[in-house]
Design an enzyme around this catalytic site. Structure first.
Site, PDB file in Angstrom:
ATOM      1  N   HIS A  83       3.584   3.695   6.594  1.00 22.43           N
ATOM      2  CA  HIS A  83       4.588   2.774   7.338  1.00 22.43           C
ATOM      3  C   HIS A  83       5.344   3.511   8.414  1.00 22.43           C
ATOM      4  O   HIS A  83       6.541   3.281   8.500  1.00 22.43           O
ATOM      5  CB  HIS A  83       5.277   2.126   6.434  1.00 22.43           C
ATOM      6  CG  HIS A  83       4.574   1.165   5.429  1.00 22.43           C
ATOM      7  ND1 HIS A  83       4.092   1.784   4.085  1.00 22.43           N
ATOM      8  CD2 HIS A  83       4.125   0.043   5.216  1.00 22.43           C
ATOM      9  CE1 HIS A  83       3.525   0.864   3.459  1.00 22.43           C
ATOM     10  NE2 HIS A  83       3.510  -0.295   4.083  1.00 22.43           N
ATOM     11  N   CYS A 137      -1.520  -1.458   6.045  1.00 19.61           N
ATOM     12  CA  CYS A 137      -1.249  -0.352   5.352  1.00 19.61           C
ATOM     13  C   CYS A 137      -2.134  -0.120   4.249  1.00 19.61           C
ATOM     14  O   CYS A 137      -2.450   1.420   4.027  1.00 19.61           O
ATOM     15  CB  CYS A 137       0.123  -0.437   4.891  1.00 19.61           C
ATOM     16  SG  CYS A 137       0.344  -1.885   3.693  1.00 19.61           S
ATOM     17  N   ASP A 193       2.995   8.273   3.243  1.00 19.95           N
ATOM     18  CA  ASP A 193       3.514   6.720   3.712  1.00 19.95           C
ATOM     19  C   ASP A 193       2.851   6.226   5.095  1.00 19.95           C
ATOM     20  O   ASP A 193       3.151   6.915   5.977  1.00 19.95           O
ATOM     21  CB  ASP A 193       4.879   6.524   3.717  1.00 19.95           C
ATOM     22  CG  ASP A 193       5.742   5.087   3.757  1.00 19.95           C
ATOM     23  OD1 ASP A 193       4.684   4.335   3.986  1.00 19.95           O
ATOM     24  OD2 ASP A 193       6.825   5.057   3.928  1.00 19.95           O
TER      25      ASP A 193
END
Length: 438
Positions: A327, A91, A325
């Site tokens: 993820h 990430c 994000d």
């Protein structure tokens, strides 16, 4: 024979963990993000007021136009590993890529640029991003066991746009838009792709599957830009601050080191500043500082997040940060093919997070087009630092002169070793996320 058996067990374990992460990060229930009509929204130096007609759509188009880089699966195997996905560990590398991508957008397209098809991306705020997650997990796991890997590209979901013939400028902009995304493709040949970044990370003792901190990623990005041989990238460099200090002469040296009589143009620079906004938790006194940074036209975002979970911060409203994000596990896209699909590289909706939840370790990025732009930016950023700082000393500083003038040694890296001894020492220090607190 025993060693061979152990290797097979390790490979099987890696494949199972990868398959599990693929399922875990494919099942992302999206919830609506709410914004107030009474407070301004700042996005990378641009201000929007949702109480005014048209501002909501303008903000959406601006946000969606930023390049979104997430976990991917089924990409070519990373060298010296069995990994074909970065789910669960990549990430921070992805948020670093997003920051660099924004710097490249400013460099080639400018801050005013927006993607013409941005508002045509389907927004599934109330739905799960993946409806067939269990099937996907089963197929992924079975494929990993058999060693088969089918390279799939997502179907294009963009709605048909008008048949208006684009002008030359629009064609040029779209060509650069695609080129920038292709530089972040998940293949060993992509100059800023995950495979290449991992190779540079090996020089710091990192390997595929490790977690990377924001300071380490800053140095990896610097080395990736320095080693890039693409002709379009020769006018760009990266400078990483040393111990929360930007040495102005060092920056200008990097911008002018290739200036010749035939080419008097100086390089653009992306300045990366690893900082720590507190001890174990983020100090709320730094909120105004973070707001001030994200309000500047020079800002290209912040590599930050929550503990062990990295986000790309690009704006704020009130005391909440706006972020993208990484993820979310998406399928590999082969960016080498003509007209590869673009919509999975653009986030359809923003997310918000309270500043109080932010991890104190982060890296801030700024873009300056030339030396004059850097000198102006350093003055403006210094003023902002003084205004927003409640402490006696600002979080980081710009200092006239070279680092060597202040007893900092600098050793040039040899061709055999991409990182110098000093750089490796910095990596070890940064890997524990230790910073000088002023």
């Amino acid at each position: 024979m025993e060693a061979s058996g152990t290797d097979e067990v390790d490979k099987l374990k890696t494949k199972f963990i990868s398959a599990w992460n693929n399922m875990k990060y494919s099942w992302v229930l999206k919830t609506k993000t709410y914004f107030s009509r009474n407070s301004p929204v700042l996005l990378l130096g641009k201000c929007y007021h949702f109480k005014y007609e048209g501002n909501v759509e303008e903000f959406r188009k601006d946000f969606i136009s930023r390049i979104w880089l997430t976990y991917r699966e089924e990409f070519p195997q990373i060298e010296a590993s069995a990994l074909t996905t970065d789910c669960g560990w990549g990430c921070t590398l992805r948020t670093g890529q997003m920051l660099l991508a924004q710097g490249l957008i400013l460099h080639f397209l400018g801050r005013a640029w927006t993607w013409p098809d941005a508002l045509h991306i389907e927004n599934s705020d109330s739905d799960s991003w993946t409806s067939n997650t269990v099937k996907k997990f089963t197929a992924s796991f079975e494929a990993s066991l058999s060693g088969d890997r089918e390279l799939r590209t997502p179907a294009v979901s963009l709605k048909e746009t008008s048949g208006k013939r684009p002008d030359d400028r629009a064609v040029r902009n779209e060509a650069y838009h695609r080129k920038i995304i292709s530089w972040f493709g998940d293949s060993p040949v992509a100059v800023f792709g995950l495979h290449r970044l991992i190779e540079f990370g090996k020089k710091s003792g990192k390997k595929a599957g490790d977690w990377y901190g924001p300071a380490v990623v800053a140095h990896i990005l610097r080395k990736a830009v320095e080693e890039a041989r693409h002709p379009d990238l020769q006018g760009l460099t990266i400078y990483v601050a040393q111990d929360c200090t930007v040495y102005n002469s060092d920056v200008i040296d990097k911008q002018t080191d290739s200036v010749t009589a035939g080419d008097a143009r100086d390089k653009a620079v992306i300045i990366l500043v690893p900082v720590r906004l507190g001890g174990e938790r983020t100090n709320t006194d730094y909120l105004e500082f973070v707001k001030g940074v994200l309000s500047l036209e020079y800002c290209v975002g912040i590599i930050g997040g929550k503990p062990k979970q990295s986000y790309y911060f690009a704006g704020f409203q009130d005391d909440s940060l706006i972020y993208m994000d990484p993820h979310y596990c998406q399928s590999f896209v082969d960016v080498s093919i003509k007209d590869f699909p673009l919509e999975t590289f653009h986030c359809p909706s923003p997310k918000k997070m309270s500043f109080r939840k932010m991890d104190p370790s982060c890296t801030i990025g700024f873009y300056c087009r030339n030396v004059q732009d850097f000198e102006r930016a350093s003055e403006e950023i210094t003023k902002m630092l003084k205004i927003s700082s409640k402490e006696k000393y600002p979080l980081f500083t710009f200092v006239n002169g070279h680092s060597k003038d202040f007893d900092f040694t600098s050793t040039a890296a040899s061709e055999e070793d991409l990182f110098s001894e000093d750089e490796r020492k910095n990596f070890k220090r940064f890997s524990t996320e230790e910073f000088v607190l002023l």
